[in-house]
Design a protein around this motif. Structure first.
Motif, PDB file in Angstrom:
ATOM      1  N   UNK A 331       0.874  -1.279  -0.165  1.00 16.14           N
ATOM      2  CA  UNK A 331       0.190   0.064   0.024  1.00 16.14           C
ATOM      3  C   UNK A 331       0.719   1.127   0.113  1.00 16.14           C
ATOM      4  N   UNK A 332       2.003   1.358   0.787  1.00 16.32           N
ATOM      5  CA  UNK A 332       2.844   2.501   0.913  1.00 16.32           C
ATOM      6  C   UNK A 332       4.165   1.858   0.813  1.00 16.32           C
ATOM      7  N   UNK A 333       5.209   2.552   0.341  1.00 18.47           N
ATOM      8  CA  UNK A 333       6.637   2.188   0.456  1.00 18.47           C
ATOM      9  C   UNK A 333       7.300   3.478   0.736  1.00 18.47           C
ATOM     10  N   UNK A 334       8.351   3.319   1.959  1.00 18.48           N
ATOM     11  CA  UNK A 334       9.075   4.240   2.811  1.00 18.48           C
ATOM     12  C   UNK A 334      10.630   3.927   2.443  1.00 18.48           C
ATOM     13  N   UNK A 335      11.346   5.029   2.202  1.00 18.00           N
ATOM     14  CA  UNK A 335      12.887   4.809   2.078  1.00 18.00           C
ATOM     15  C   UNK A 335      13.682   5.202   3.309  1.00 18.00           C
TER      16      UNK A 335
END
Length: 642
Positions: A331-335
């Motif tokens: 649903x979301x991707x964070x780095x």
């Protein structure tokens, strides 16, 4: 500036030219006025008098006031001009003398008088010259208004004639009446049909205009496909469609059949794999370092990943938010700029995700923002400079803090809206250590409803009590005399029992790389610290493992149920009311599992391992507690304590 200056110069020249032309016109007008009186002065005064006398002629009055000719004689017979306003001016000369220029019967008009009249008319037309002679005259103004027109209204009935009188209606036959009614109806039907046809034609034209496909060029199509707005729109809408398609509801079910009403998801004994999350592009050559379920949205789980050694150009740390209704992608991707070791949802703000990195940074992401952290701690000596393996958000809605601990023994307290520097910093030291007094913290956990005291697990295999503040009989810092010393290898996880029906909040389990899991009863935090080194022994040791035990968690709803994962890739369920030596159920994935997490309802378990995949298992009826489970678990603990 030069262009502006030239424009101003042109405007000044134009204004000067307009002033010059206006002066020339004014001088020409003055010269014309000066020449006109000179031309008129050449006229003979006598000629002017003769002209005036000839003009007023019969209307002149005598000096004594006697009228000349009667009004009927003065007016020309048959005159039909507008007599709304008429004026007469009588000019007298000497008493008893005739009026010059007046034509009497039997005489001819004076030629000089005509010449003077022409000259006078020419002078007046040339310049509007006003000549006021010394006349003794009286003027009479006669206003003659036409009579007002009288408007008369006809009081008859002002309606259109239908052509049929009352007498004629009585003479019409029934056939004639029916024929006329039929004609009227046919006329209305034709008008209605025409209106419907026009409306249908307009609707067809509108649909044709809407259905026209706009032909785009290759450049326009490429511009649209590469735009951020189009990509965001497609990404958001496709997620919604995938969630809807993931529903297992059978829209064609036949409710008349008894077999069709039976649900396949009614539950059962054992563990069932519900969904497996894997993304080749995201989790390739990465391991799952931590898992956390959202407390507000039970379908969301966060997975923290380390770096990919085979892709140096990719971000080192990744956090993926997986949705159980969206299986193909997160649903979301964070780095993150470094490996993410721990991750957690904020219990007080569902859109905030907090993580800790191998570099010592504390990172904060927001699901409403972009993929990069919205807040992060600086790499300075005021915060952590070693890997942070312990992270926990404690407190209440209006007063909560983030507690972190790194491998150098530094415990920091942070405000989530300000990560520039920690609010509090506490160094954990142990004087009995041989080489260094630092305590290498590998895990940490708080008991329920406790915010000032917690237990940390260390790399030496012992667990210690830590107080954030000074209290009666205990100083702030590490309590080195009361140690939970039983493991022969680093402790990988600590988890306190949640408060359910009965109070078991003093129980916690630890897992270690010595292939064991141990059950402990915590020392009361209010009790004064020991004055001599004391080793607290575990209540029970679970040694039915063939590899490192990486994590263990209590069920949030069942008092005696806990789960564990190990290096063999086995997820084991332990029900201490049934067995304390062996798990009641187990599921194997074939690859080592690092972390596990229960969802808030206690119906599902998420696990993650070295292959980068996240497996979600349905516990089924095993997670449903019975009314007597708390009492039975109390008796089991009493037996273990003996």
């Amino acid at each position: 500036m030069d262009h502006r200056r030239e424009e101003l110069e042109r405007k000044r020249a134009k204004l000067a030219e307009l002033r010059r032309q206006r002066e020339e016109r004014k001088q020409a007008a003055m010269q014309s006025r000066e020449q006109q009186p000179a031309a008129v002065s050449k006229l003979d005064t006598q000629d002017i008098n003769d002209l005036v006398n000839s003009l007023v002629g019969e209307r002149a009055l005598s000096p004594t006031g006697q009228p000349g000719a009667p009004r009927a004689a003065r007016e020309a017979p048959g005159a039909s001009r507008d007599r709304s306003i008429s004026s007469a001016t009588s000019v007298g000369t000497q008493a008893g003398s005739p009026v010059p220029g007046t034509a009497t019967p039997g005489t001819s008009p004076n030629p000089a008088t005509g010449a003077a009249a022409a000259a006078f008319a020419a002078a007046g037309a040339a310049g509007g010259l006003r000549i006021v002679p010394a006349f003794t005259a009286s003027s009479i103004v006669v206003f003659d208004f036409p009579p007002r027109e009288k408007i008369v209204y006809n009081k008859e009935v002002q309606t259109a004639d239908t052509g049929v009188g009352e007498r004629d209606e009585g003479r019409l036959t029934e056939d004639e009446i029916e024929r006329r009614v039929r004609q009227i109806r046919e006329k209305d039907d034709r008008a209605r049909a025409a209106r419907e046809e026009e409306r249908a034609r307009r609707e067809a034209e509108a649909q044709a205009r809407e259905s026209e496909v706009r032909q785009l060029t290759d450049e326009q199509r490429a511009t649209i496909l590469e735009s951020r707005e189009f990509a965001a729109f497609v990404d958001q809408r496709s997620r919604v469609l995938e969630r809807v398609l993931d529903e297992k509801y059978d829209a064609m079910v036949d409710y008349t059949l008894a077999a069709a009403t039976e649900s396949d998801d009614a539950g059962g004994e054992g563990l069932k794999l519900a969904v497996a999350f894997h993304d080749d592009k995201l989790s390739r050559n990465r391991s799952v370092m931590d898992l956390a379920w959202s407390t507000r949205f039970p379908e969301l789980t966060a997975a923290a990943y380390n770096r990919n050694p085979m892709a140096p150009n990719e971000p080192d740390g990744v956090v993926a938010i997986w949705n159980t209704h969206l299986r193909e992608r997160p649903e979301f991707v964070f780095y993150a700029p470094s490996d993410v070791l721990r991750v957690s949802f904020s219990d007080f703000n569902p859109s905030v995700v907090v993580g800790s990195a191998y570099s010592g940074q504390i990172l904060l992401w927001d699901t409403r923002a972009k993929a990069q952290p919205v807040l992060k701690t600086p790499l300075t000596a005021s915060g952590h400079t070693h890997p942070v393996y312990a992270l926990r958000v404690v407190g209440s809605t209006n007063a909560h803090q983030l507690i972190t601990a790194s491998t150098d023994g530094l415990v920091c307290s942070w405000q989530l809206d300000m990560l520039a520097q920690p609010q509090e910093a506490l160094e954990l030291t142990h004087p009995a250590h041989l080489r260094t007094d630092e305590v290498s913290v590998t895990c940490m956990d708080f008991a329920d409803n406790e915010t000032t005291a917690f237990v940390v697990g260390t790399a030496e295999g012992a667990a210690y009590h830590v107080n954030r503040y000074d209290r009666a009989g205990c100083k702030a810092g590490l309590n080195a005399f009361d140690a939970y010393r039983a493991h022969a290898a680093p402790i990988n996880s600590i988890h306190f029992h949640p408060s359910i029906a009965a109070d078991f909040s003093d129980l916690f389990v630890t897992t270690s790389s010595d292939w064991t899991m141990r059950l402990w009863r915590a020392r009361p935090a209010a009790k004064p610290a020991s004055t001599a080194p004391t080793d607290i022994r575990p209540l029970h040791t679970f040694d039915a493992f063939d590899d490192y035990v990486y994590d263990a968690r209590w069920s949030p709803v069942h008092p005696s149920l806990l789960a564990s994962v190990d290096g063999t890739g086995r997820l084991a369920l332990w029900n201490l009311n049934q067995y304390v030596e062996l798990p009641v159920h187990a599921a194997a994935t074939g690859r080592a599992l690092n972390r596990l997490a229960w969802d808030r309802p206690g119906r599902r378990i998420a696990t993650g391992g070295v292959d980068g995949s996240v497996y979600v298992y349905d516990v089924g009826d095993l997670a449903a507690p019975r009314p007597d489970d708390s009492a039975r678990f109390t008796r089991v603990l009493a037996e273990l304590a003996d």
